[in-house]
Each structure stands twice: as C-alpha cells, then as structure tokens.
Write an enzyme that holds these catalytic residues in place. Structure first.
Site, short mmCIF file in Angstrom:
data_model
loop_
_atom_site.label_atom_id
_atom_site.label_comp_id
_atom_site.label_asym_id
_atom_site.label_seq_id
_atom_site.Cartn_x
_atom_site.Cartn_y
_atom_site.Cartn_z
N PHE A 194 -4.97 -2.21 -22.15
CA PHE A 194 -4.32 -1.59 -23.30
C PHE A 194 -4.55 -0.09 -23.31
O PHE A 194 -5.43 0.45 -22.62
CB PHE A 194 -4.85 -2.18 -24.62
CG PHE A 194 -6.34 -1.96 -24.83
CD1 PHE A 194 -7.23 -2.99 -24.61
CD2 PHE A 194 -6.83 -0.72 -25.24
CE1 PHE A 194 -8.60 -2.79 -24.80
CE2 PHE A 194 -8.21 -0.52 -25.42
CZ PHE A 194 -9.08 -1.57 -25.20
N LEU A 195 -3.77 0.58 -24.15
CA LEU A 195 -4.03 1.97 -24.52
C LEU A 195 -4.12 1.93 -26.05
O LEU A 195 -3.20 1.43 -26.70
CB LEU A 195 -2.88 2.86 -24.06
CG LEU A 195 -3.03 4.36 -24.22
CD1 LEU A 195 -2.07 5.07 -23.28
CD2 LEU A 195 -2.77 4.83 -25.63
N HIS A 241 -19.39 -5.64 -20.93
CA HIS A 241 -18.17 -4.83 -20.80
C HIS A 241 -17.21 -5.03 -21.97
O HIS A 241 -16.34 -4.20 -22.21
CB HIS A 241 -17.44 -5.14 -19.49
CG HIS A 241 -16.63 -6.41 -19.49
ND1 HIS A 241 -17.14 -7.63 -19.82
CD2 HIS A 241 -15.32 -6.63 -19.23
CE1 HIS A 241 -16.20 -8.55 -19.73
NE2 HIS A 241 -15.08 -7.97 -19.38
N GLY A 242 -17.36 -6.07 -22.72
CA GLY A 242 -16.44 -6.31 -23.81
C GLY A 242 -16.59 -7.73 -24.27
O GLY A 242 -17.34 -8.49 -23.69
N ALA A 243 -15.90 -8.10 -25.28
CA ALA A 243 -16.04 -9.46 -25.78
C ALA A 243 -15.47 -10.44 -24.77
O ALA A 243 -14.50 -10.16 -24.10
CB ALA A 243 -15.30 -9.58 -27.11
N ASN A 287 -5.30 -8.22 -20.67
CA ASN A 287 -6.11 -7.58 -21.70
C ASN A 287 -6.20 -6.06 -21.53
O ASN A 287 -7.06 -5.42 -22.11
CB ASN A 287 -7.50 -8.21 -21.78
CG ASN A 287 -8.27 -8.07 -20.48
OD1 ASN A 287 -7.76 -7.50 -19.51
ND2 ASN A 287 -9.49 -8.56 -20.46
N PRO A 344 -14.76 -2.21 -25.26
CA PRO A 344 -13.56 -2.49 -26.02
C PRO A 344 -13.66 -3.83 -26.71
O PRO A 344 -14.11 -4.81 -26.12
CB PRO A 344 -12.45 -2.51 -24.97
CG PRO A 344 -13.12 -2.71 -23.67
CD PRO A 344 -14.54 -2.27 -23.80
#
Lengths: 144, 486
Positions: free
Chosen positions: B214-215, B409-411, B212, B383
């Site tokens: 990414f940029l 922190h994120g989903a 998971n 993110p």
C-alpha cells in the site's frame, strides 16, 4: 469442483495465501485443470478469448517439479507478457515432460478483472499423483 | 483433499521461559541443532498455536550452521519453509542460505516520508491528493510501471540500486543515506538473475503491486518518545507518507529460480529436509553465492521501486500543495538476508542473518547507522492493517542481545484471505473506512476486502511484545488518512 467431465479444480484455504486442489482423467487433463485454477485466481471468471497462441515445453525430475515448472511458465507468461490462457492443448513427451499450445489473449484491464496478485508457485504441501483408476489428483499453494 | 490447517506438532512442546519469551527446547532427537525462541504474549499465544508456524520454527532449527536459536517474532504466522516473522543467523563458513528464509518478495519493505504539512490542511484536499496518487502510482495486478527499462538500464538498476536512481534524478543523496545499505547492496551480479526474472521486472519498476502492499497518507496520532520523534522529523498532527512494497515479479522469480535450483542440488546430493520449501545451499557453495548475488540484485530493484514511488509521491504533493519538502525518514527491509557482525558466545563474528517478515533493529551507537540516527537507534516502521494504526519504533540494545538485531514487521494475518472476503463485503468496509474519515482507493475489490482490518492481528499488541522484550522502543503511532492499494 468446477470444470468439465470428471476433472476440475477448487480453491483451498490457507492462513496467508491460497491454493487449489485439482484433478483430471489423465496427467494432461490434470495439468489443464491446475492451469485453469491458476487463471481463475488471476482474473476470476473474466471471459478470455483465443486471439493468439504460445507454445511451451516443460519438464521436471518428478511430477511435482513438472507441476511447479508448468504453473511457473504460465505465471511468467502472465506477469512478464500479460498473457492469459483460455484453452490448452497439452501432450506428454515422456515421463514428467509436456509440450503445450496455449490459446489466449493479452490482459486487458477493462475486460479482465484482476483478483489475486499471484507472486509465485510454492512446494508447500504440493501433491500430484495418479489414483488406482489412473485419474490424476493434485494440490498446490501459491504465494500471493 | 485436506487444506493446510493441520495441527502443529511442536505446539505442545512450547513453554514460557520469561515475560514475552517462549521456548521450543533443543531436541537433537528431532534433528534440532538449536532451540526455538519465540517472542509472544499470552494474548498472541493462541494465534501462534493455530497453524504450522511453530513446526516451521522447529524445522529451521535443523538447518546446518544455525547459531544460537531459531527465532520468531510476535506476528509469527505460517509461511513457506520458514515461518513469517522468522529470524535465523548462520555461520557463513559452515551454514546454509535458504531462499525460503528471505521470502518470495525479496526486500519487501517500508519507507516513511515526512512532510511539513498538518492533518487539518491535508484533509481539505485529501480526496484530490488520493486521486492524484492513485492515478500516478500504478497499483494492482497487471499494472505497468511508468518506465519500460532497456536491458542495459535494468542491469544498472540491479547492480547499483539507489546509485542508479540518484544518477537518473529520482533520488537525492539524503535519500541514500537514510536507506538500509545506502539502497545498494554490494555483490549484486545481474548475470545471476534469470531472463525470466528480468522479463517480469522490466515493466514493473515504480509499481505498488497488490496484496498487502500500500501507499498511505498518515497523521502522527500519538508520540511516545518526544526526543526520538523530533530526531525522526515527526510531530503530533504532522502528515507522513508510508510506502510498503517490494521487488515485484523480479524478486518473486529470483526466489522461485533458486528454490528450484537448490531443491535439485539437494536431491542430487541425497539430502532431504522435512519441507521442500526449506531448500538451501552452503553459503560458500556456488549455488549459495549465486543466490546471494541474485538476491542483492532483487534488493536493489526493490529500493529503486520504492524510490520511484516516493518520487511520484513528491510530485503528487507538489501538484496539490505547491513545492513541498518530503524528506525520507528511513527505508527498512523485512524480507532479506544480510551479512552482519554480531556477538556469538561472547565473540564478535560475521554471520548471515535471514529475516523473513522481520525488520532490522540496530540500537543507538551502531556503526552502520547514519550520523543522524547514531544517538537514537535505527527508525523502524511497523505497518498496521488498513484502517488501523501503524507504529514507528527505534532499535534498542535488547535486539542485539536476543534477536540478532531484529524485530517484527507488521501484524500477522488471522483470517485467511478467502474467509476475509466472505466475512465483510466491499461496501461495508468502504463505509467503515469512510466513517473514520479514511479515503481509500484500490485497484481491485479484493484489494479492500482481503485486507479488511479484522483479517490481521492487532499490531499494537505485537509492538507491545517487542518493546516489552527490549528489542525496540515505541516512538510514535500513525493513523491513516488516505490509502492506495492494488
């Protein structure tokens, strides 16, 4: 299960990561199937040739730590040196210790299609034990 | 042989105590030393009950020296030992440190760069920009970084973090100021990092990894708090770049090494835990101190990793748009253990906070914030999944009161990776993204299919909970334009 003879491995579902269940007629064969499972998670069914060899010696205080360290050595060889295994010659050295000659080649991004980015071996629900007939069965999850 | 989808035993004991907060009551008969405190909503509740994450919250509550509560964020899901989205603060004198409470990807985190460019002008060159980024930022399994570090250089990276990057010309002083810990965690001892970990990290500095990570080139799509957004350098329609990655193989090996070490130490001391992945050691023991020193090295490696990727990103923008300033808004860690001062029982004391899949969220006026963010509170980046929104938040006082200064922190994932790959094929997802005008480049097919938007909980709902619980405030929403993945 895929694999030769009575043994083999299968991929296991997990909420966020991935695992394998594996088996073999003996401990060395079961460890070989676990290694094949890990290799398939790394590069799928990309063909791997036998171009060089690597010898590793692994032990653990119990069968689980042996499995943890065995797969850890293979992952290290891949992640640090780009080595992928095609064939294994494994012999037991005593309780929970093995010596293995690994035959394989270096990762080639053209010929080897990466599948999962395996970060680590985990102890989560790890199993490795013989059944009444002496065949070995195991399970291990990987952090990806 | 059964998979890991056993039913949670703790689920039946979970009760809602107030809006956005559910509790697992303290139960000494089950070995719990504190209660469980889970930030959730009715919408997210079924997801939390479906796997073993609540049992893990209860297990963490058994750890010696844990203070106040075993906490979990609304993006909670099953991890190893600790749930992902788990927060546990420990008394440093009586408590333990657990590598499972940090995670295998030590200092996995997120940084955001702002740009003076608008979405419209970037769209005109989006395909070229994504192409240059995909070429210049190594991603995917087996990829090598732009540098092969000598042993001495690697030790300097581990010891000095972003101070090394600055001395090499990869980072500005402003970059260091806008990074947790100034991008250099104190107490890092390279000799506590194994040869195996160094071998893994030696050629991986400056790589994105896979999974998971990414940029993303993103546009600011909505602003919720104009004054805070302005202070963060964000404006509506402005283009930003989000980088999500961690300490790569080096960190994974450090975690592996110390889980093994502590597991053996506990076996020798005849200590058993409900889960081997909860292996831990007293903070003040040799094993505990060594782990923290090695963890600090891995944290420093991760900050340098994100910095090198940011450096390459700045170069890519320069190639396409000419000289362009891409300042660092902030860099946050979401797999880490930190010594911080918090109020416990009305008294301020030093504690060790484990955050595994949880982000620090310091409120306005916190002494550890850089001058530029003293009035606003700490920027936080959440993110979302590929093809969906990410959020920028600011830390709020509620975080210090209720979660030891932490947020989500994120989903969290709802579909397992194998199920995700079966559900949508690569071409369907690529077509979907194209329809939304998103240019995506992945080093492998599973990089796209396993990260399909359906595979994740809706991040908007997760953010809704942390805001509703007073932990943070929404500042802006970001929409992806271009994605690079492993």
């Amino acid at each position: 299960m895929t694999g030769r003879g009575a043994g083999g491995f299968a991929v296991l579902e997990h909420p966020a990561d991935i695992g394998i269940a594996f088996s073999g007629a003996s401990l060395p064969e079961a460890l070989e199937q676990a290694a094949r499972g890990l290799t398939s998670l790394l590069v799928g069914d990309s063909p791997v040739e036998e171009r060089r060899s690597l010898v590793v010696t692994v032990e653990g205080r119990d069968s689980l730590e042996l499995l943890f360290n065995w797969l850890g050595e293979l992952l290290l060889a891949f992640d640090a040196d780009g080595f992928i295994c095609a064939r294994f010659k494994i012999e037991t050295l005593g309780d929970n210790a093995v010596r293995a000659e690994l035959l394989g080649e270096d990762f080639d991004p053209v010929r080897h299609q990466p599948v999962h980015d395996v970060k680590a071996i985990t102890y989560h629900q790890m199993e490795l034990a013989p059944d009444a007939k002496g065949a070995w069965h195991g399970r291990v999850y990987f952090d990806i | 042989m059964a998979g890991s989808t056993s039913t949670s035993k703790a689920a039946s004991r979970l009760t809602r105590s107030e809006p956005f907060v559910w509790r697992l009551p303290l139960d000494p008969s089950r070995g719990m030393r504190v209660e469980g405190r889970v930030f959730l909503s009715e919408a997210l509740l079924p997801g939390a009950l479906k796997d073993l994450s609540l049992d893990q919250v209860a297990n963490v509550a058994m750890l010696p020296g844990i203070l106040e509560a075993s906490i979990a964020m609304p993006d909670i899901h099953q991890g190893y030992g600790f749930p992902i989205g788990g927060v546990a603060a420990m008394d440093p004198d009586t408590g333990v440190v657990s590598p499972g409470g940090v995670g295998f990807d030590i200092n996995c985190g997120v940084r955001l760069l702002s740009t003076p460019l608008g979405a419209t002008e970037v769209r005109r060159f989006l395909t070229e920009l994504v192409g240059v980024l995909a070429a210049d930022v190594p991603a995917g399994t087996g990829s090598k970084g732009p540098l092969t570090l000598s042993d001495t250089a690697l030790d300097e990276v581990l010891r000095q973090g972003l101070e090394w990057a600055a001395s090499e010309g990869y980072a500005t002083r402003e970059d260091l100021a806008c990074c947790e810990e100034g991008g250099r965690m104190a107490g890092a001892l390279p000799e506590k990092v194994s040869l195996a970990a160094k071998r893994r990290g030696q050629r991986q500095l400056g790589t994105l990894g896979a999974g998971n990570h990414f940029l993303e080139v993103q546009a600011v799509d909505e602003i919720f708090e104009p004054a805070l957004a302005k202070a963060f350098g964000l404006r509506l329609g402005g283009v930003v770049v989000m980088i999500h990655t961690g300490s790569r193989g080096l960190g994974h090996q450090v975690a592996t090494d110390y889980i093994r070490l502590m597991d053996s130490a506990m076996a020798r001391a005849n200590i058993s835990l409900p889960d081997r992945q909860l292996a831990c050691a007293p903070v003040r023991s040799p094993e505990g101190r060594d782990y923290l020193a090695a963890m600090a090295c891995a944290c420093n490696f991760a900050w340098c990793n994100r910095q090198l990727i940011a450096f390459r990103t700045r170069e890519a923008f320069r190639k396409i748009f000419g000289p362009t300033n891409l300042p660092l808004v902030y860099d946050v860690a979401h797999n880490i253990a930190k010594f911080e001062r918090h109020l416990v029982g009305g008294q301020e004391k030093l504690v060790l906070v484990h955050r595994k899949g949880a982000t620090r969220a310091f409120p306005p006026h916190h002494r550890d914030l850089p001058e530029s963010y003293r009035e606003t509170g700490q920027p936080i980046f959440i993110p979302g999944d590929m093809g969906r929104y990410s959020f920028v938040l600011a830390g709020a006082p509620g975080a210090m009161e209720r979660s030891f200064g932490s947020v989500c922190h994120g989903a969290g994932r709802v579909l397992s990776r194998t199920a995700a790959r079966r559900r949508q094929n690569f071409y369907e997802i690529e077509a979907d993204l194209k329809r939304q005008g998103i240019v995506a480049r992945a080093a492998s097919r599973s990089g796209i299919t396993e990260e399909a938007p359906d595979a994740y909980k809706d991040v908007a709902e997760v953010v809704n909970v942390v805001e509703g619980a007073g932990l943070a405030r929404r500042v802006a929403r970001l929409r992806p334009l271009g994605v690079i993945k492993g």
